[in-house]
Enzyme design. Structure first.
Site, PDB file in Angstrom:
ATOM      1  N   HIS A   1      -2.577   3.163 -11.308  1.00 12.29           N
ATOM      2  CA  HIS A   1      -2.371   1.728 -11.440  1.00 12.29           C
ATOM      3  C   HIS A   1      -2.429   1.046 -10.083  1.00 12.29           C
ATOM      4  CE1 HIS A   1      -0.264  -2.075 -12.682  1.00 12.29           C
ATOM      5  NE2 HIS A   1      -1.003  -1.871 -13.759  1.00 12.29           N
ATOM      6  N   CYS A   2      -1.896   1.701  -9.060  1.00 11.62           N
ATOM      7  CA  CYS A   2      -1.849   1.121  -7.714  1.00 11.62           C
ATOM      8  C   CYS A   2      -3.232   0.946  -7.092  1.00 11.62           C
ATOM      9  CB  CYS A   2      -1.029   2.014  -6.782  1.00 11.62           C
ATOM     10  SG  CYS A   2       0.630   2.403  -7.332  1.00 11.62           S
ATOM     11  N   ILE A   3      -4.190   1.798  -7.448  1.00 12.52           N
ATOM     12  CA  ILE A   3      -5.500   1.754  -6.791  1.00 12.52           C
ATOM     13  C   ILE A   3      -6.522   0.940  -7.583  1.00 12.52           C
ATOM     14  CG2 ILE A   3      -5.097   3.940  -5.599  1.00 12.52           C
ATOM     15  CD1 ILE A   3      -7.081   5.254  -7.610  1.00 12.52           C
TER      16      ILE A   3
END
EC number: 3.5.3.12
Length: 370
Positions: free
Chosen positions: A354-356
């Site tokens: 999700h972060c990338i």
């Protein structure tokens, strides 16, 4: 061409759509920072490629990369994935990319938040973040969407919305002295309601244990759909995550969303706990802020997945709970394809799938009820 707007999304009738709503594309950035990614980023790059290939089964993918590494990225990525030259200081597209907004008439706009590398001079993870802070507006120029420049330091991973008026976040991050020390909780709530057009904010106290982003909400929970959330659970009372997860469960179980619904809470297992190995701490350029030590606890979570066009792309870690997490996600999303991607090297950099990633929603016309 995109232009900077002087109004606000709430005033203009724009809202942040939920992740389960239709997406046009997903943006990512190429990992090269050698104080964060060992072996010049090669192990992480292989996992970024695998994540992108999984997403591309459902949604177009665009990568940004600087000029120096452009050919490397273009060669490594499948030909159907777009690669464009935009520099960044690191590769956490969720936090540096634009947060998109839509209205019911088929229009789309973008929010550009202020970014300070998760803490600025107080506890930021690197000294210079000017390139990162410029990404959102450059991204919106490529997608040809007008931009609201929001007077708030905020990362995209610190918020989740359900698309129906509810926002989830953590006090640990948004009230951290390294973000907006001159703003009160009420001030921050007001800006979130104005720039995301939400009505209710549900505050968890803390994010995942040892999360170096100061507890981003996307690493401890995820919105499945309106009224349903997934939460990282922990069943070991001796684990420091146990009290954090139980406190979050207590808040969520007593909360109602903007539409008045009591929340259904789906529990995801905690992987591990997982720790940095001796080998994983080697071959990193020395840094004052990102010091990867052998034995350090990793902030591993299955909640850090991406929803994209009826597909779920979630991280696996080569541990026994991977299969359990996949089964839980399949049950939570019965009509979705669930794709697990091994993501240990992404985790070593301080985040996960999700972060990338950062999604660009489709422009959809919503028909009024007859």
């Amino acid at each position: 061409m995109s232009q900077s707007l002087s109004t606000t999304p709430k005033l203009d009738g724009f809202r942040m759509p939920a992740e389960h709503e239709p997406q046009e594309q997903v943006w990512m950035a190429w990992p090269t920072r050698e104080d964060n990614w060992r072996d010049s980023g090669k192990p992480a790059q292989a996992e970024f490629v695998a994540v992108a290939a999984a997403i591309a089964q459902a949604t177009d993918v665009t990568f940004i990369v600087d000029a120096k590494h452009f050919n490397e990225a273009r060669t490594a990525l499948p030909s159907h994935i777009r690669v464009i030259e935009i520099p960044s200081d690191d590769c956490w597209m969720r936090d540096i990319g634009a947060t998109y907004l839509v209205n019911d008439k088929g229009d789309r706009r973008a929010n550009s938040w202020e970014f300070n590398a998760w803490g600025g001079e107080l506890d930021g993870l690197y000294d210079s973040w000017q390139q990162d802070n410029a990404v959102a507006e450059k991204m919106a120029a490529i997608t040809e969407d007008d931009v609201y420049c929001v007077p708030l330091i905020l990362e995209g991973g610190s918020i989740h919305v359900d698309g129906e008026g509810t926002l989830y976040t953590t006090e640990e991050c948004l009230l951290h002295p390294s973000r907006n020390p001159n703003l009160s909780k009420d001030d921050i709530e007001g800006l979130l309601k104005t720039y995301l057009n939400v009505e209710k904010i549900i505050w968890l106290k803390d994010g995942l244990y040892n999360d170096e982003t100061n507890g981003h909400v996307d690493n401890i929970m995820h919105v499945i759909r309106p009224g349903v959330v997934a939460l990282t659970d922990c069943d070991d009372p001796n684990d420091p995550q146990y009290a954090i997860s139980k406190a979050a469960l207590n808040v969520l179980s007593q909360s109602h969303d903007a539409k008045g619904r009591a929340l259904e809470i789906i529990k995801l297992p905690l992987p591990g706990p997982l720790f940095v190995s001796e080998d994983e701490a080697k071959n990193l350029v020395e840094s004052d802020s990102m010091n990867r030590q052998a034995g350090e606890r990793l902030a591993a979570s299955y909640a850090n997945f991406l929803i994209t066009n009826n597909h779920i792309v979630f991280p696996t870690f080569g541990v026994s709970t991977d299969k359990q997490a996949q089964q839980i996600l399949q049950s939570a999303f019965p009509d979705y394809q669930i794709i697990g991607v091994y993501a240990r090297n992404i985790l070593l950099g301080g985040g996960n799938i999700h972060c990338i990633t950062q999604q660009v929603p489709k422009k959809c016309v919503v028909k009024a009820n007859p």
